[in-house]
Design a protein around this motif. Sequence first.
Motif, short mmCIF file in Angstrom:
data_model
loop_
_atom_site.label_atom_id
_atom_site.label_comp_id
_atom_site.label_asym_id
_atom_site.label_seq_id
_atom_site.Cartn_x
_atom_site.Cartn_y
_atom_site.Cartn_z
N GLN A 1 0.98 -0.90 -0.05
CA GLN A 1 -0.27 0.06 -0.16
C GLN A 1 0.52 1.63 -0.21
O GLN A 1 0.24 2.04 -0.78
CB GLN A 1 -0.89 0.00 1.20
CG GLN A 1 -1.72 -1.31 1.08
CD GLN A 1 -2.78 -0.86 2.49
OE1 GLN A 1 -2.61 -1.01 3.48
NE2 GLN A 1 -3.61 -2.02 2.20
N ILE B 1 -8.07 6.27 1.29
CA ILE B 1 -6.71 5.54 1.52
C ILE B 1 -5.54 6.12 1.88
O ILE B 1 -5.24 5.79 3.13
CB ILE B 1 -6.24 5.06 0.29
CG1 ILE B 1 -7.57 3.76 -0.24
CG2 ILE B 1 -4.91 4.02 0.08
CD1 ILE B 1 -6.83 3.13 -1.58
N GLN B 2 -5.04 7.51 1.59
CA GLN B 2 -3.95 7.96 2.07
C GLN B 2 -4.17 8.52 3.59
O GLN B 2 -3.79 7.92 4.46
CB GLN B 2 -3.45 9.25 1.52
CG GLN B 2 -1.84 9.89 1.85
CD GLN B 2 -1.65 10.64 0.65
OE1 GLN B 2 -2.84 11.30 0.09
NE2 GLN B 2 -0.42 11.25 1.34
#
Length: 166
Positions: free
Chosen positions: A4, A50-51
Motif C-alpha cells: 500500500q 486511503i492516504q
Amino acid sequence: QQQQQQQLLQGPPHNTYVASVPAQLSIAGKPEVLAATEAAPAEQVVATRIQSFLESRVSSKKAASEVINLLSLEAQEDSKAELLTRHSIELRANASSIARTASEQALKAGAEAAQKVAAQLLDKISNLEQQAKKDEIEAAQLRAKSHADIMHADQLMAVADKALKR
C-alpha cells in the motif's frame, strides 16, 4: 501494508475501469470516447481516503510503539525500585545484626574498650541507616516516576484510541 505504501509513492493507479468501458457509437456510427474526467475526482477521493487511513494507521502505530517503550521503561524502573527496596531491607537487617554484635562485644570487653567499639559500630549503623533512607527515597522517586510514565502512557493510548475512532 508495504504494498500500500509503495502504491501511494507511485501515485494513484490508472483508471482501468474507465479505460475498459466500450466506446459508444454516435448517430453517424463513429465511436465517441467517454470523458475520463468524470472518474478522476472519484479516484482522487479514494486516494485521499486511503492516504488518510494509512496516515492514521502509521500515527496509531507510532503511538502504540511509544506506549510499548514507556511500559518497558516503567517495568525497568519498577525493577530498579524493587531492587533498591530489597537492598534497603538488607541494609536494615545488617544494621540490626551489627547492633546486636555491638551489644555482645560491649558486654564482653572492658568499659573503655566497649565504649570505643560501640562508638565505631554506632557510626556504622548510622551510616547504614542513612544509606537505607537514601535508597528508600530513591525507590519512592522511581515509583513516582513510574506512575507518571503510566499516566503518560494512558494519555497516549487515549489519544491513539481517539485517532483510531475518527
